[in-house]
Design a protein around this motif. Structure first.
Motif, PDB file in Angstrom:
ATOM      1  N   MET A 247       0.834  -1.184   0.000  1.00 48.98           N
ATOM      2  CA  MET A 247       0.000   0.000   0.000  1.00 48.98           C
ATOM      3  C   MET A 247       0.879   1.247   0.000  1.00 48.98           C
ATOM      4  O   MET A 247       1.744   1.410   0.865  1.00 48.98           O
ATOM      5  CB  MET A 247      -0.933  -0.004   1.215  1.00 48.98           C
ATOM      6  CG  MET A 247      -1.887  -1.195   1.237  1.00 48.98           C
ATOM      7  SD  MET A 247      -3.052  -1.155   2.622  1.00 48.98           S
ATOM      8  CE  MET A 247      -4.006   0.308   2.222  1.00 48.98           C
ATOM      9  N   ILE A 248       0.658   2.114  -1.004  1.00 52.68           N
ATOM     10  CA  ILE A 248       1.444   3.336  -1.148  1.00 52.68           C
ATOM     11  C   ILE A 248       0.480   4.486  -1.405  1.00 52.68           C
ATOM     12  O   ILE A 248      -0.445   4.376  -2.233  1.00 52.68           O
ATOM     13  CB  ILE A 248       2.454   3.220  -2.303  1.00 52.68           C
ATOM     14  CG1 ILE A 248       3.421   2.050  -2.044  1.00 52.68           C
ATOM     15  CG2 ILE A 248       3.228   4.519  -2.473  1.00 52.68           C
ATOM     16  CD1 ILE A 248       4.380   1.791  -3.190  1.00 52.68           C
ATOM     17  N   SER A 249       0.690   5.588  -0.713  1.00 52.99           N
ATOM     18  CA  SER A 249      -0.191   6.740  -0.852  1.00 52.99           C
ATOM     19  C   SER A 249       0.017   7.423  -2.196  1.00 52.99           C
ATOM     20  O   SER A 249       1.142   7.513  -2.711  1.00 52.99           O
ATOM     21  CB  SER A 249       0.069   7.736   0.277  1.00 52.99           C
ATOM     22  OG  SER A 249      -0.683   8.908   0.083  1.00 52.99           O
ATOM     23  N   VAL A 250      -1.086   7.911  -2.778  1.00 54.33           N
ATOM     24  CA  VAL A 250      -1.019   8.553  -4.081  1.00 54.33           C
ATOM     25  C   VAL A 250      -0.214   9.849  -4.026  1.00 54.33           C
ATOM     26  O   VAL A 250       0.282  10.331  -5.065  1.00 54.33           O
ATOM     27  CB  VAL A 250      -2.445   8.819  -4.604  1.00 54.33           C
ATOM     28  CG1 VAL A 250      -3.095   9.986  -3.847  1.00 54.33           C
ATOM     29  CG2 VAL A 250      -2.459   9.080  -6.100  1.00 54.33           C
ATOM     30  N   ASP A 251      -0.054  10.436  -2.827  1.00 54.13           N
ATOM     31  CA  ASP A 251       0.727  11.675  -2.726  1.00 54.13           C
ATOM     32  C   ASP A 251       2.215  11.422  -2.548  1.00 54.13           C
ATOM     33  O   ASP A 251       2.991  12.354  -2.283  1.00 54.13           O
ATOM     34  CB  ASP A 251       0.191  12.574  -1.602  1.00 54.13           C
ATOM     35  CG  ASP A 251       0.172  11.868  -0.248  1.00 54.13           C
ATOM     36  OD1 ASP A 251       0.754  10.770  -0.130  1.00 54.13           O
ATOM     37  OD2 ASP A 251      -0.439  12.415   0.696  1.00 54.13           O
ATOM     38  N   SER A 252       2.657  10.182  -2.692  1.00 53.14           N
ATOM     39  CA  SER A 252       4.085   9.875  -2.637  1.00 53.14           C
ATOM     40  C   SER A 252       4.791  10.536  -3.820  1.00 53.14           C
ATOM     41  O   SER A 252       4.278  10.535  -4.942  1.00 53.14           O
ATOM     42  CB  SER A 252       4.303   8.365  -2.693  1.00 53.14           C
ATOM     43  OG  SER A 252       5.661   8.063  -2.932  1.00 53.14           O
ATOM     44  N   PRO A 253       5.977  11.129  -3.616  1.00 53.55           N
ATOM     45  CA  PRO A 253       6.685  11.775  -4.727  1.00 53.55           C
ATOM     46  C   PRO A 253       7.120  10.800  -5.819  1.00 53.55           C
ATOM     47  O   PRO A 253       7.276  11.190  -6.974  1.00 53.55           O
ATOM     48  CB  PRO A 253       7.896  12.429  -4.051  1.00 53.55           C
ATOM     49  CG  PRO A 253       8.054  11.710  -2.754  1.00 53.55           C
ATOM     50  CD  PRO A 253       6.670  11.303  -2.333  1.00 53.55           C
ATOM     51  N   ASP A 254       7.331   9.517  -5.464  1.00 55.80           N
ATOM     52  CA  ASP A 254       7.748   8.520  -6.460  1.00 55.80           C
ATOM     53  C   ASP A 254       7.232   7.157  -6.007  1.00 55.80           C
ATOM     54  O   ASP A 254       7.878   6.458  -5.214  1.00 55.80           O
ATOM     55  CB  ASP A 254       9.268   8.500  -6.601  1.00 55.80           C
ATOM     56  CG  ASP A 254       9.721   7.693  -7.810  1.00 55.80           C
ATOM     57  OD1 ASP A 254       8.983   6.772  -8.225  1.00 55.80           O
ATOM     58  OD2 ASP A 254      10.826   7.964  -8.332  1.00 55.80           O
ATOM     59  N   ILE A 255       6.069   6.769  -6.506  1.00 55.97           N
ATOM     60  CA  ILE A 255       5.431   5.535  -6.060  1.00 55.97           C
ATOM     61  C   ILE A 255       6.267   4.312  -6.430  1.00 55.97           C
ATOM     62  O   ILE A 255       6.447   3.395  -5.629  1.00 55.97           O
ATOM     63  CB  ILE A 255       4.010   5.427  -6.666  1.00 55.97           C
ATOM     64  CG1 ILE A 255       3.113   6.522  -6.077  1.00 55.97           C
ATOM     65  CG2 ILE A 255       3.407   4.053  -6.399  1.00 55.97           C
ATOM     66  CD1 ILE A 255       1.735   6.580  -6.690  1.00 55.97           C
ATOM     67  N   ALA A 256       6.797   4.294  -7.650  1.00 57.62           N
ATOM     68  CA  ALA A 256       7.596   3.148  -8.097  1.00 57.62           C
ATOM     69  C   ALA A 256       8.843   2.976  -7.241  1.00 57.62           C
ATOM     70  O   ALA A 256       9.211   1.849  -6.860  1.00 57.62           O
ATOM     71  CB  ALA A 256       7.980   3.314  -9.561  1.00 57.62           C
ATOM     72  N   ALA A 257       9.495   4.082  -6.903  1.00 58.77           N
ATOM     73  CA  ALA A 257      10.698   4.004  -6.075  1.00 58.77           C
ATOM     74  C   ALA A 257      10.353   3.536  -4.661  1.00 58.77           C
ATOM     75  O   ALA A 257      11.099   2.760  -4.045  1.00 58.77           O
ATOM     76  CB  ALA A 257      11.387   5.370  -6.021  1.00 58.77           C
TER      77      ALA A 257
END
Length: 332
Positions: A247-257
């Motif tokens: 689970m990763i927040s959509v406001d992350s600066p780089d989701i893939a990283a």
């Protein structure tokens, strides 16, 4: 589960009972002053037994019961009477409990099913009475076996939660919020890092009265394998999960990283975790529109099933359940 009530590690002193001694008695009766040997066997010493209990979620009840001593067996009596067995001690433990030798770390017992009973520390065997030692050349043996000594050992009980789905993500990724929405679990939720300090379990209702169990694990940060943040103490609780929901927040600066960091931390902890099925949920998707969602999707791994969700807006929660159920029931 309140944070101060979740105990997943205890060390206990287990002492099984000594076996009772066999009897060296001889039968005596009026008119028969020199009867044959009739000494009974000694009783077995009490075992220390582990029993699985699906109603338990923690080892808290053992935190202040660290000395578990079983009773000794009773000595054998006359007229071939066997001594009573020592009373066993049965320790109730949650499913997913592993018992290890405290000195060597070797696994002794693993409890995975409700009602499963396994002898952790066996009691000593009772000694044989003198009746067993009579023969044609020795019809009046005056000796009997002593009872076998019990075992005194230190045992580590370690709990690894059993769940179908393990939630993996950085702090504030929305793991606890999702669990609170899809189950009756009530984890602590707040807008700061490390709100979740202990694992939480929830039973998720699915279609046609089906269900699966979801585990919310305290958030991972980069460097967790080296002890940063909460470290890797709780990662053991996803070792038994059938699949992992990243689970990763959509406001992350780089989701893939961020996904790569999470995978790297799991790999450092236990490379076998990467053999589990994986799904990726992008959380807080109510903050973006369809156009931005499409742009973000282009940056994500193509071989990883991905879904955009919002627990607060109930966006794609049912489709997420469908994806999880399908993954759980796929044949290898």
């Amino acid at each position: 589960m309140a944070s101060n009530n979740f105990i997943d590690y205890v060390k206990i002193n287990c002492r099984s009972g000594n076996g009772g001694a066999g009897s060296a008695h001889f039968f005596r009766a009026k008119g028969l002053p020199n009867g044959g040997p009739d000494g009974g066997d000694g009783g077995r010493g009490g075992h220390i037994i582990l029993e699985g209990n699906s109603q338990l979620w923690t080892l808290l009840h053992l935190q202040y019961k660290k000395h578990q001593f079983a009773d000794n067996g009773v000595n054998g009596g006359e007229t071939l009477c066997t001594g009573a067995q020592g009373k066993d001690i049965t320790i109730q433990v949650p499913l997913g409990t592993i018992a290890r030798d405290a000195e060597t770390g070797a696994k002794k017992v693993e409890i995975t099913e409700h009602g499963q009973r396994v002898i952790l520390t066996p009691g000593g065997r009772g000694g044989l009475g003198n009746d067993h030692f009579k023969s044609a050349t020795n019809q009046a043996p005056t000796y009997a076996q002593p009872g076998e000594a019990g075992v005194d050992e230190l045992v580590i009980l370690e709990l690894k939660l059993l769940a179908d789905v393990g939630l993996v993500g950085f702090p504030n990724a929305g793991k606890s919020t999702l669990l609170s929405v899809v189950s009756a679990a009530k984890p602590k939720i707040a807008d700061y890092a490390f709100t979740t300090l202990v694992p939480n379990l929830g039973v998720v209702d699915y279609r046609d009265y089906k269900s699966f169990v979801m585990a919310d694990i305290p958030g991972i940060i980069e460097g967790a394998a080296e002890g940063r943040g909460l470290g890797i103490r709780f990662l053991k609780h996803i070792e038994r999960n059938s699949m992992l929901l990243f689970m990763i927040s959509v406001d992350s600066p780089d989701i893939a990283a961020e996904y790569k960091v999470l995978v790297s931390e799991l790999q450092q902890f236990n490379p076998e975790l990467l053999d589990k099925k994986r799904l990726l949920a992008i959380t807080k998707a109510d903050l973006i529109d369809d156009e931005l969602e499409a742009e973000i999707r282009e940056t994500l791994p193509t071989d990883l099933p991905t879904i955009f969700i919002s627990s607060l807006a109930n966006k794609n929660i049912m489709p997420l359940k469908d994806m999880i159920w399908q993954a759980l029931n796929e044949k290898e």
